[in-house]
Design an enzyme around this catalytic site. Structure first.
Site, mmCIF file in Angstrom:
data_model
loop_
_atom_site.group_PDB
_atom_site.id
_atom_site.type_symbol
_atom_site.label_atom_id
_atom_site.label_comp_id
_atom_site.label_asym_id
_atom_site.label_seq_id
_atom_site.Cartn_x
_atom_site.Cartn_y
_atom_site.Cartn_z
ATOM 1 N N SER A 249 0.785 -1.321 0.021
ATOM 2 C CA SER A 249 -0.206 0.159 0.344
ATOM 3 C C SER A 249 0.611 1.289 -0.069
ATOM 4 O O SER A 249 1.869 1.763 0.712
ATOM 5 C CB SER A 249 -0.849 -0.366 1.425
ATOM 6 O OG SER A 249 -1.576 1.520 1.609
ATOM 7 N N GLY A 250 0.692 2.435 -1.034
ATOM 8 C CA GLY A 250 1.270 3.285 -0.829
ATOM 9 C C GLY A 250 0.456 4.347 0.337
ATOM 10 O O GLY A 250 1.772 5.199 0.769
ATOM 11 N N ASP B 265 0.337 10.878 1.836
ATOM 12 C CA ASP B 265 0.267 9.701 0.257
ATOM 13 C C ASP B 265 -0.388 10.799 -0.589
ATOM 14 O O ASP B 265 -1.461 10.367 -1.181
ATOM 15 C CB ASP B 265 -1.445 8.705 0.526
ATOM 16 C CG ASP B 265 -0.955 7.708 0.106
ATOM 17 O OD1 ASP B 265 0.054 7.482 -1.023
ATOM 18 O OD2 ASP B 265 -1.911 7.321 -0.480
ATOM 19 N N ARG C 88 -7.825 1.489 -11.692
ATOM 20 C CA ARG C 88 -8.208 2.469 -11.234
ATOM 21 C C ARG C 88 -9.277 3.588 -11.169
ATOM 22 O O ARG C 88 -7.792 4.228 -11.770
ATOM 23 C CB ARG C 88 -7.487 2.115 -9.318
ATOM 24 C CG ARG C 88 -8.091 3.576 -8.169
ATOM 25 C CD ARG C 88 -7.075 2.985 -7.412
ATOM 26 N NE ARG C 88 -7.608 3.637 -6.389
ATOM 27 C CZ ARG C 88 -6.531 4.227 -5.489
ATOM 28 N NH1 ARG C 88 -5.769 3.050 -4.856
ATOM 29 N NH2 ARG C 88 -7.008 5.114 -4.356
ATOM 30 N N HIS D 85 -12.935 2.720 -6.520
ATOM 31 C CA HIS D 85 -13.502 3.556 -4.778
ATOM 32 C C HIS D 85 -13.990 3.974 -4.284
ATOM 33 O O HIS D 85 -14.535 4.874 -5.537
ATOM 34 C CB HIS D 85 -11.715 4.175 -4.902
ATOM 35 C CG HIS D 85 -10.764 4.414 -3.757
ATOM 36 N ND1 HIS D 85 -11.988 2.738 -3.089
ATOM 37 C CD2 HIS D 85 -9.995 4.732 -3.113
ATOM 38 C CE1 HIS D 85 -11.107 3.435 -1.395
ATOM 39 N NE2 HIS D 85 -10.221 4.250 -1.615
HETATM 40 C C1 SPV Z 1 -3.573 2.066 -0.258
HETATM 41 O O1 SPV Z 1 -3.748 2.468 0.970
HETATM 42 O O2 SPV Z 1 -2.165 3.095 -0.914
HETATM 43 C C2 SPV Z 1 -4.343 2.989 -1.124
HETATM 44 C C3 SPV Z 1 -5.453 2.643 -0.525
HETATM 45 O O3 SPV Z 1 -4.638 3.302 -2.483
HETATM 46 S S1 SPV Z 1 -6.763 4.443 -0.583
HETATM 47 O O4 SPV Z 1 -5.816 5.189 0.642
HETATM 48 O O5 SPV Z 1 -8.181 3.674 0.473
HETATM 49 O O6 SPV Z 1 -6.651 5.006 -1.749
HETATM 50 MG MG MG Z 2 -2.836 4.107 -2.605
#
Ligand code: SPV
Ligand code: MG
Length: 310
Positions: free
Chosen positions: A46-47, A58, A175, A206
């Site tokens: 996960s980013g 993020d 996505r 999403h």
């Molecule tokens: C992540 O976990 O980095 C995602 C999911 O891309 S979200 O944080 O919900 O965008």
């Molecule tokens: Mg992400």
């Protein structure tokens, strides 16, 4: 399991939409190892978690190399039996189950994607998830975040570049952030269909609505020929069984549960130690040093010592 076999396992799992595959998030080899140990059949690199583990937003702050290093594959000299016992390796080196790498926007345009995506395949990822936001991205979960999407045509070019650049058939999961950007179901469906036409192996849809209504409605309306992927962080009450009942979703990603549980655990331990003026009180609540040795693959190192140290 070789990289190609892991891709095949993930492809098969994704096609079973009545019983979706559940991927657990990870931000380093240790969290991936714990997720695999718990029984999750796939890992979400996960980013969001990676950024959080560096204490930055993020929002395309970290370089691609940080994402790539997190997802890096096994040392080809490692026999599979050792995957679970090796320390100091990145995620794909540590677990022998499919890794789904979060590559955000692909770190640039379609040309960047053509160079970047094969690095993830070579690193042992079984799939990448690439989103249709503009670079630099913002977190989908942030209220009032910058959610500007690239055009459908531009993103189709990125998907085509990603597909063409893979040698082992790594899955490309496209996505769409159309619902996150408030563009509505019709636009989300249009984008999903266009991305399938461009070669996407699955569509991640999403949503950050607090109820699952938006996602359920999208899933019911979806008649594309590839499975869907969801990340139910914002609507946690939707059970895995209910998703299976929709028969459209092949993969459910638990997006951030490793980092959130780590933060909650550390906060509580740190507070208790300062409050109590000592470390005795937390002993029963935290992992033993023996457990950490095991997670570090200590037994394997002992074996090497016996064999080679003279
Ligand atoms: C992540 O976990 O980095 C995602 C999911 O891309 S979200 O944080 O919900 O965008
Ligand atoms: Mg992400």
């Amino acid at each position: 399991m070789a990289a190609k076999a892991r891709i095949a396992v993930l492809r098969a799992a994704l096609s079973n939409t009545s019983k979706p595959c559940i991927a657990m998030s990870a931000h380093n080899p240790l969290s991936a190892k714990l997720a695999a140990e718990a029984g999750f059949p796939a890992i979400w690199a996960s980013g969001f978690e990676l950024s959080a583990s560096y204490a930055v937003p993020d929002a395309s702050i970290l370089p691609m190399s940080a994402h790539l290093e997190m997802a890096r594959s096994g040392n080809p000299f490692l026999p599979p039996a050792l995957y679970f016992s090796c320390s100091s390796q990145a995620v794909a080196e540590t677990v022998n189950i499919p890794i789904i790498a979060d590559i955000d926007t692909g770190f640039g345009n379609a040309v960047s994607v053509a160079y970047n995506v094969p690095k993830f395949e070579a690193a042992g990822a079984s799939a990448v998830v690439m989103e249709d936001k503009t670079f630099p991205k913002d977190s989908s979960l942030r209220s009032g975040g910058r959610q500007v999407l690239v055009s459908i045509e531009e993103f189709q070019g990125k998907i085509e570049a990603a597909k063409a650049s893979c040698k082992l058939g790594m899955l490309i999961i496209a996505r769409t952030e159309a619902l996150i950007a408030g563009l509505g179901e019709e636009e989300a469906l249009k984008r999903g269909m266009a991305y399938v036409d461009a070669g996407a192996d699955a569509i991640l849809i999403h949503s950050k609505q607090r109820t699952p209504d938006e996602i359920i409605s999208f899933c019911k309306a979806w008649n594309g020929k590839v499975p869907l992927v969801i990340v139910p962080t914002a609507y946690p009450k939707l059970s895995f069984a209910e998703v299976g009942g929709l028969n459209k979703v092949g993969l459910i990603i638990c997006g951030n549960h490793a980092i959130r549980s780590a933060v909650a655990g550390m906060r509580s331990t740190f507070k208790k130690i300062l409050d109590e003026g000592g470390i005795a009180g937390v002993e029963k609540d935290i992992a033993s040093v023996k457990e950490i040795f095991e997670l570090q693959g200590d037994a394997h190192m002992r074996e090497l010592e016996r064999k080679y140290l003279r």
